[in-house]
Design a protein around this motif. Structure first.
Motif, PDB file in Angstrom:
ATOM      1  N   PRO A  26       0.828  -1.213   0.000  1.00  0.00           N
ATOM      2  CA  PRO A  26       0.000   0.000   0.000  1.00  0.00           C
ATOM      3  C   PRO A  26       0.858   1.257   0.000  1.00  0.00           C
ATOM      4  CG  PRO A  26      -0.040  -1.074   2.151  1.00  0.00           C
ATOM      5  CD  PRO A  26       0.646  -2.015   1.227  1.00  0.00           C
ATOM      6  N   ALA A  27       0.528   2.197  -0.882  1.00  0.00           N
ATOM      7  CA  ALA A  27       1.294   3.432  -1.034  1.00  0.00           C
ATOM      8  C   ALA A  27       0.504   4.597  -0.450  1.00  0.00           C
ATOM      9  CB  ALA A  27       1.609   3.681  -2.499  1.00  0.00           C
ATOM     10  N   VAL A  28       1.219   5.676  -0.172  1.00  0.00           N
ATOM     11  CA  VAL A  28       0.562   6.894   0.312  1.00  0.00           C
ATOM     12  C   VAL A  28       0.677   8.020  -0.697  1.00  0.00           C
ATOM     13  CG1 VAL A  28       0.943   6.261   2.727  1.00  0.00           C
ATOM     14  CG2 VAL A  28       2.629   7.673   1.545  1.00  0.00           C
ATOM     15  N   ALA A  29       1.576   7.880  -1.684  1.00  0.00           N
ATOM     16  CA  ALA A  29       1.736   8.910  -2.708  1.00  0.00           C
ATOM     17  C   ALA A  29       2.424   8.294  -3.915  1.00  0.00           C
ATOM     18  CB  ALA A  29       2.542  10.092  -2.181  1.00  0.00           C
ATOM     19  N   ALA A  30       2.356   8.997  -5.031  1.00  0.00           N
ATOM     20  CA  ALA A  30       3.012   8.566  -6.265  1.00  0.00           C
ATOM     21  C   ALA A  30       3.606   9.783  -6.946  1.00  0.00           C
ATOM     22  CB  ALA A  30       2.033   7.854  -7.181  1.00  0.00           C
ATOM     23  N   SER A  31       4.457   9.524  -7.959  1.00  0.00           N
ATOM     24  CA  SER A  31       5.066  10.647  -8.671  1.00  0.00           C
ATOM     25  C   SER A  31       5.572  10.191 -10.026  1.00  0.00           C
ATOM     26  CB  SER A  31       6.226  11.224  -7.851  1.00  0.00           C
ATOM     27  OG  SER A  31       6.790  12.336  -8.510  1.00  0.00           O
ATOM     28  N   SER A  81      10.662   7.635 -14.858  1.00  0.00           N
ATOM     29  CA  SER A  81      10.183   6.542 -14.020  1.00  0.00           C
ATOM     30  C   SER A  81       8.960   6.993 -13.225  1.00  0.00           C
ATOM     31  CB  SER A  81      11.284   6.088 -13.049  1.00  0.00           C
ATOM     32  OG  SER A  81      10.823   5.049 -12.212  1.00  0.00           O
ATOM     33  N   PHE A  82       7.958   6.134 -13.170  1.00  0.00           N
ATOM     34  CA  PHE A  82       6.793   6.385 -12.317  1.00  0.00           C
ATOM     35  C   PHE A  82       6.987   5.582 -11.043  1.00  0.00           C
ATOM     36  CE2 PHE A  82       2.456   5.665 -10.789  1.00  0.00           C
ATOM     37  CZ  PHE A  82       1.969   6.969 -10.826  1.00  0.00           C
ATOM     38  N   VAL A  83       6.824   6.215  -9.866  1.00  0.00           N
ATOM     39  CA  VAL A  83       7.156   5.572  -8.606  1.00  0.00           C
ATOM     40  C   VAL A  83       5.994   5.692  -7.628  1.00  0.00           C
ATOM     41  CG1 VAL A  83       9.626   6.014  -8.878  1.00  0.00           C
ATOM     42  CG2 VAL A  83       8.216   7.672  -7.665  1.00  0.00           C
ATOM     43  N   LEU A  84       5.953   4.744  -6.673  1.00  0.00           N
ATOM     44  CA  LEU A  84       5.033   4.784  -5.538  1.00  0.00           C
ATOM     45  C   LEU A  84       5.857   4.901  -4.259  1.00  0.00           C
ATOM     46  CD1 LEU A  84       2.456   1.938  -6.390  1.00  0.00           C
ATOM     47  CD2 LEU A  84       2.287   4.381  -6.899  1.00  0.00           C
ATOM     48  N   TYR A  85       5.336   5.678  -3.284  1.00  0.00           N
ATOM     49  CA  TYR A  85       6.033   5.903  -2.016  1.00  0.00           C
ATOM     50  C   TYR A  85       5.222   5.324  -0.867  1.00  0.00           C
ATOM     51  CZ  TYR A  85       8.420   9.569  -4.729  1.00  0.00           C
ATOM     52  OH  TYR A  85       9.124  10.282  -5.674  1.00  0.00           O
ATOM     53  N   ASP A  86       5.962   4.870   0.187  1.00  0.00           N
ATOM     54  CA  ASP A  86       5.281   4.506   1.430  1.00  0.00           C
ATOM     55  C   ASP A  86       5.205   5.728   2.336  1.00  0.00           C
ATOM     56  OD1 ASP A  86       7.820   4.830   2.477  1.00  0.00           O
ATOM     57  OD2 ASP A  86       8.176   2.711   2.848  1.00  0.00           O
ATOM     58  N   GLN A  87       4.799   5.531   3.576  1.00  0.00           N
ATOM     59  CA  GLN A  87       4.583   6.663   4.476  1.00  0.00           C
ATOM     60  C   GLN A  87       5.886   7.364   4.839  1.00  0.00           C
ATOM     61  OE1 GLN A  87       2.710   5.007   7.892  1.00  0.00           O
ATOM     62  NE2 GLN A  87       4.391   3.582   8.375  1.00  0.00           N
ATOM     63  N   ASN A  88       7.035   6.707   4.640  1.00  0.00           N
ATOM     64  CA  ASN A  88       8.335   7.347   4.884  1.00  0.00           C
ATOM     65  C   ASN A  88       8.903   7.980   3.621  1.00  0.00           C
ATOM     66  OD1 ASN A  88       8.375   6.449   7.616  1.00  0.00           O
ATOM     67  ND2 ASN A  88       9.056   4.419   6.912  1.00  0.00           N
ATOM     68  N   LEU A  89       8.090   8.053   2.563  1.00  0.00           N
ATOM     69  CA  LEU A  89       8.491   8.559   1.254  1.00  0.00           C
ATOM     70  C   LEU A  89       9.655   7.774   0.673  1.00  0.00           C
ATOM     71  CD1 LEU A  89       8.081  12.442   1.455  1.00  0.00           C
ATOM     72  CD2 LEU A  89       6.542  10.726   0.488  1.00  0.00           C
ATOM     73  N   SER A  90       9.713   6.493   1.023  1.00  0.00           N
ATOM     74  CA  SER A  90      10.662   5.573   0.385  1.00  0.00           C
ATOM     75  C   SER A  90       9.965   4.912  -0.798  1.00  0.00           C
ATOM     76  CB  SER A  90      11.132   4.498   1.375  1.00  0.00           C
ATOM     77  OG  SER A  90      11.814   5.089   2.460  1.00  0.00           O
ATOM     78  N   VAL A  91      10.706   4.737  -1.895  1.00  0.00           N
ATOM     79  CA  VAL A  91      10.123   4.142  -3.102  1.00  0.00           C
ATOM     80  C   VAL A  91       9.868   2.655  -2.874  1.00  0.00           C
ATOM     81  CG1 VAL A  91      10.493   3.620  -5.537  1.00  0.00           C
ATOM     82  CG2 VAL A  91      11.233   5.820  -4.610  1.00  0.00           C
ATOM     83  N   ILE A  92       8.619   2.239  -3.054  1.00  0.00           N
ATOM     84  CA  ILE A  92       8.265   0.825  -2.892  1.00  0.00           C
ATOM     85  C   ILE A  92       7.952   0.158  -4.225  1.00  0.00           C
ATOM     86  CG2 ILE A  92       7.433   1.098  -0.532  1.00  0.00           C
ATOM     87  CD1 ILE A  92       4.595   1.208  -1.645  1.00  0.00           C
ATOM     88  N   TRP A  93       7.807   0.928  -5.284  1.00  0.00           N
ATOM     89  CA  TRP A  93       7.583   0.372  -6.632  1.00  0.00           C
ATOM     90  C   TRP A  93       7.989   1.429  -7.634  1.00  0.00           C
ATOM     91  CZ3 TRP A  93       5.170   1.552 -11.172  1.00  0.00           C
ATOM     92  CH2 TRP A  93       4.993   0.529 -12.096  1.00  0.00           C
ATOM     93  N   ASN A  94       8.629   1.007  -8.742  1.00  0.00           N
ATOM     94  CA  ASN A  94       8.957   1.947  -9.818  1.00  0.00           C
ATOM     95  C   ASN A  94       8.932   1.228 -11.147  1.00  0.00           C
ATOM     96  OD1 ASN A  94      12.008   1.456 -10.793  1.00  0.00           O
ATOM     97  ND2 ASN A  94      11.828   0.964  -8.613  1.00  0.00           N
ATOM     98  N   SER A  95       8.536   1.947 -12.186  1.00  0.00           N
ATOM     99  CA  SER A  95       8.407   1.344 -13.519  1.00  0.00           C
ATOM    100  C   SER A  95       9.764   0.953 -14.098  1.00  0.00           C
ATOM    101  CB  SER A  95       7.699   2.321 -14.465  1.00  0.00           C
ATOM    102  OG  SER A  95       8.436   3.535 -14.588  1.00  0.00           O
ATOM    103  N   PHE A  96      10.870   1.577 -13.640  1.00  0.00           N
ATOM    104  CA  PHE A  96      12.197   1.229 -14.140  1.00  0.00           C
ATOM    105  C   PHE A  96      12.540  -0.236 -13.878  1.00  0.00           C
ATOM    106  CE2 PHE A  96      14.964   5.274 -14.800  1.00  0.00           C
ATOM    107  CZ  PHE A  96      14.068   5.692 -15.762  1.00  0.00           C
ATOM    108  N   SER A  97      11.938  -0.836 -12.852  1.00  0.00           N
ATOM    109  CA  SER A  97      12.252  -2.230 -12.519  1.00  0.00           C
ATOM    110  C   SER A  97      11.557  -3.211 -13.457  1.00  0.00           C
ATOM    111  CB  SER A  97      11.842  -2.527 -11.070  1.00  0.00           C
ATOM    112  OG  SER A  97      12.556  -1.726 -10.164  1.00  0.00           O
ATOM    113  N   TYR A  98      10.652  -2.712 -14.307  1.00  0.00           N
ATOM    114  CA  TYR A  98       9.889  -3.598 -15.195  1.00  0.00           C
ATOM    115  C   TYR A  98       9.917  -3.065 -16.620  1.00  0.00           C
ATOM    116  CZ  TYR A  98       8.172  -4.939 -10.591  1.00  0.00           C
ATOM    117  OH  TYR A  98       8.096  -5.332  -9.286  1.00  0.00           O
TER     118      TYR A  98
END
Length: 792
Positions: free
Chosen positions: A118-123, A129-146
């Motif tokens: 579960p993410a709290v923000a995206a960018s 790269s499109f990324v999703l962040y957790d509550q600590n604003l750490s990247v938990i998913w990014n399109s570069f990995s796929y």
């Protein structure tokens, strides 16, 4: 191929040149996008050069990332690229619980970022790269990995990962070629349906384990300065470097992308953006300069020529394109019949057409030294020979289809091709009928008599048909009314999944006492549901992925929505903690394995032909007709059950997502059952519906011969492997050996044998689709002579 240099510590130089941290625009929860007019279609990066959202594809829209400001908004990444385009009524939601979902017009929800928490923000970042962040604003998913078909600056292709080309410039679904970053440090291009072995590759970086890169896991990287290189630990190999010789201008921004293009060539592009909004795209580097060097650029039974800047595909003489707008799909003969057939008392023969400087990539099944004229006759007299190559005094014979054909000035071979079908009248003439001079009939009277009898017969026939149709109609109406009175057709319980408790199913099966069978997913027990006194089969699942109740119910709902007369119907399920059970309709007559291998005598030939067609129609529904494509992965006689009317029904479908993680999943690791699993399961290749086609082919040959695919107790060693024995009998025209003294219809026997042998080809590209399998089994289309199922 461009020259390759070996450089130490290059990652410290190249990777160190990075842009300053981006001031990303955060996308909050409950945000949404829509392709409807007036609604936002995408979320832009801070610079406005990249955007994530809906882009037009075909008659609909796909979700992905594109480079803004180019002529056609160059797409660099696509989510779920092989799903059909969404309609203009679709929506993209960043939900309140932190999931990014595509909601289609039909109401189904498709995850865009599978596997992310579960993410709290995206960018959308300026890097692309499109990324999703957790509550600590750490990247938990990014399109570069796929990556799909493109690498951007700062993106990597890790060892044992692939990039698959797009189908075309405008269609970004998976195409015909893939680029693999192999574990041995070699970057290699292949046709997508190939074995993934060296014989099928057409370009390589030449950086195998012989280099120093074998000490670490190798990856392909592109940095923001345009350096494309392979790196491993503290050493790197440059594939291509491009930099401006002058100082970069403050009025320009340059973005590099490395794309595996639809034509199968890996290219490095630069995009220069001026502050005034104009842009310039140029090709910096290309892995190949000649498109004809790409194996599979032209399809089967065709050849590639390169008279100018762009390659062209041509069919072999006597062949025509299957789809003129997609020439990569190859060519088929423009006439019917095989080389050795006789039709209507006429002999079928062929002319030989020659093509100079032509060759292809298949292996010959025969080679012999002789003159070219002898080679032509040698191929004409051989029923299996579809084409021949004459090179350096030797004749090489090939079966159809041939692949990787091309014209090349450096090729010394001459292609000898069968084509231009001719029909030569047989020398036999029936004797003339004897003349009877005594009988003379008046012509006018004869004509009147014939017309009167014909018209009277037609009128009588029409009257019979009208009366018959009326009584058939009345009978059907009466039957329908009877059925409506006896059965409640409006009952929703009959067509929806029921939820059972564990205690209820334990009681229904008398404590799981009577075991009907056991498979890789668990044991099956006979039971009786008390609420409606219905006999059922209860499968107790074992070795499945531990998942939440909602996810399991979603999987069961997907399986429950498949309705076809040749599929075993799922009636309900039970989930209580780790206990997961499925309730199926009960099949009283056991499995196809019992019918073929355990019966006292063989079932009737017509029954076996019908069962083969029913099995094929069930698989076709799974592959092409149900809402989401299902690859069964374990087609075998034990998973084909027989109902009260001896109708074949497929069981255990849709279970690929329930497998344990150590079984590796649908793409690389499910082995199915020994003897029925396709060769690609044992290779590092993508798995498709063609794996089921192979298993069906094995089962089809077992249906013909009423024996297992591998038998040790046989009279000769040639009979151990069923497919090899069947092929030998087909070549020797001894198909009667397969059925013994059984009375069979020879044409249907030959059709089933040929179809089975096409289905068990080692190369997935040679296997027909299930739709074509059905057409061939029904006799609607002609079946060419199949190659040997195991190539030399």
């Amino acid at each position: 191929m461009a020259s390759v240099w070996f450089v130490f510590f290059l990652p410290l130089l190249c990777v160190g040149v990075r842009a300053q941290p981006e001031k990303a625009k955060l996308i909050s929860l409950n945000s949404s996008l829509s392709p409807k007019y007036g609604s936002p279609m995408g979320w832009a990066s801070p610079s406005g050069l990249f955007a994530f959202g809906f882009y037009p594809q075909g008659s609909g829209f796909s979700v992905g990332i594109w480079l803004v400001g180019t002529d056609e908004n160059t797409v660099v990444w696509t989510a779920n690229r092989d799903d059909p385009p969404a309609s203009a009524n679709a929506k993209l939601y960043f939900t309140e619980d932190g999931k990014l979902l595509l909601q289609t017009e039909e109401g189904s929800e498709i995850s865009i970022t599978d596997g992310s928490g579960p993410a709290v923000a995206a960018s959308m970042l300026d890097s692309g790269s499109f990324v999703l962040y957790d509550q600590n604003l750490s990247v938990i998913w990014n399109s570069f990995s796929y990556p799909t078909d493109t690498l951007l600056g700062g993106q990597n292709l890790d060892s044992n990962k692939k990039m698959v080309s797009s189908e075309s410039r405008s269609n970004h679904s998976s195409g015909w070629f893939f680029l693999a970053m192999q574990g041995d440090g070699n970057l290699v291009s292949y046709p997508v349906n190939s074995s993934g072995e060296s014989d099928d590759s057409y370009w390589s970086s030449g950086t195998s384990s012989a280099s120093r890169l074998n000490f670490y896991s190798t990856q392909l990287s592109l940095n923001t300065e345009g350096a494309l290189y392979l790196s491993s630990g503290m050493s790197s190999l440059i594939i291509q470097t491009f930099r401006n010789s002058s100082n970069p201008s403050k009025n320009k921004t340059t973005i590099y992308r490395a794309t595996f293009d639809p034509d199968g060539i890996f290219r490095l592009y630069s995009h220069r953006f001026e502050n005034n909004g104009s842009s310039n795209e140029s090709i910096v580097w290309s892995s190949l300069s000649d498109q004809c060097d790409v194996k599979g650029f032209c399809g089967f039974n065709s050849y590639c020529s390169n008279p100018g800047a762009k390659a062209e595909c041509h069919c072999l003489p006597g062949f025509a394109f299957n789809n003129p707008s997609e020439k990569i799909r190859g060519c088929s003969r423009i006439f019917n019949g095989d080389d050795c057939s006789k039709m209507n008392n006429q002999l079928i023969s062929y002319n030989i057409t020659t093509l100079e400087n032509t060759g292809w990539g298949d292996y010959p099944y025969y080679k012999k030294s002789m003159k070219m004229e002898e080679c032509s006759k040698f191929c004409l007299d051989d029923c299996n020979c579809g084409a021949a190559l004459y090179r350096n005094g030797s004749c090489y014979k090939y079966k159809l289809p041939v692949r990787y054909g091309r014209i090349n000035r450096n090729e010394t071979a001459t292609a000898l091709l069968k084509g231009h079908l001719q029909r030569v009248k047989s020398a036999y003439r029936p004797p003339p009928a004897p003349m009877n001079t005594e009988v003379k009939i008046d012509g006018k009277k004869t004509l009147i008599l014939v017309l009167s009898l014909s018209l009277g017969s037609i009128a009588f026939l029409c009257l019979v048909i009208a009366i018959s149709s009326f009584w058939v109609y009345r009978h059907q109406v009466w039957s329908y009314r009877q059925l409506s009175e006896e059965v409640n057709l409006g009952s929703t319980e009959e067509f929806t999944l029921q939820s059972f408790s564990y205690d209820e199913l334990e009681k229904a099966t008398d404590g799981f006492r009577e075991e009907l069978g056991r498979g890789c997913y668990g044991a099956v027990y006979k039971g009786t549901i008390e609420r409606d006194n219905k006999v059922v089969a209860v499968k107790r699942l074992e070795k499945v992925v531990e998942q939440g109740e909602k996810e399991f119910q979603a999987e069961m709902t997907a399986i429950g929505q498949t309705h076809h007369r040749n599929l075993v119907r799922l009636l309900g399920f039970c989930i209580e903690g780790s206990k997961k059970l499925l309730v199926y309709e009960f099949m009283r007559n056991g499995s196809l394995a019992d019918l073929l291998f355990n019966a006292e005598k063989r079932s009737i030939w017509k029954v076996r032909v019908r069962i083969a067609l029913e099995l094929a129609r069930g698989i076709l529904y799974l592959h092409e007709e149900c809402e989401s494509q299902i690859v069964h992965c374990d087609i075998k006689p034990q998973n084909i059950l027989m109902d009260d009317a001896w109708t074949a029904k497929i069981s255990d479908f849709g279970f690929s997502k329930l497998l344990m993680p150590n079984q590796e999943g649908i793409v690389t690791g499910i082995r199915g059952t020994a003897g029925y699993s396709a060769p690609e399961w044992h290779k590092n290749t993508l798995i498709s519906v063609k794996a089921d086609i192979y298993s069906f082919g094995v089962v089809l040959l077992e249906i013909v011969c009423c024996r297992r695919s591998i038998e040790v107790k046989v009279s000769t060693a040639d009979e151990i492997i069923l497919s090899s024995w069947v092929y030998g009998c087909l070549v020797a025209r001894e198909l009667d050996k397969l059925v013994g003294d059984e009375q069979v219809e020879f044409k249907s026997l030959e059709r089933m044998v040929k179809v089975g042998l096409w289905c068990v080809q080692d190369d997935p590209a040679l296997r027909p689709s299930m739709k074509n399998v059905i057409l061939m089994l029904e006799g609607t289309v002609d079946i060419p002579f199949p190659p040997s199922p195991t190539p030399l």
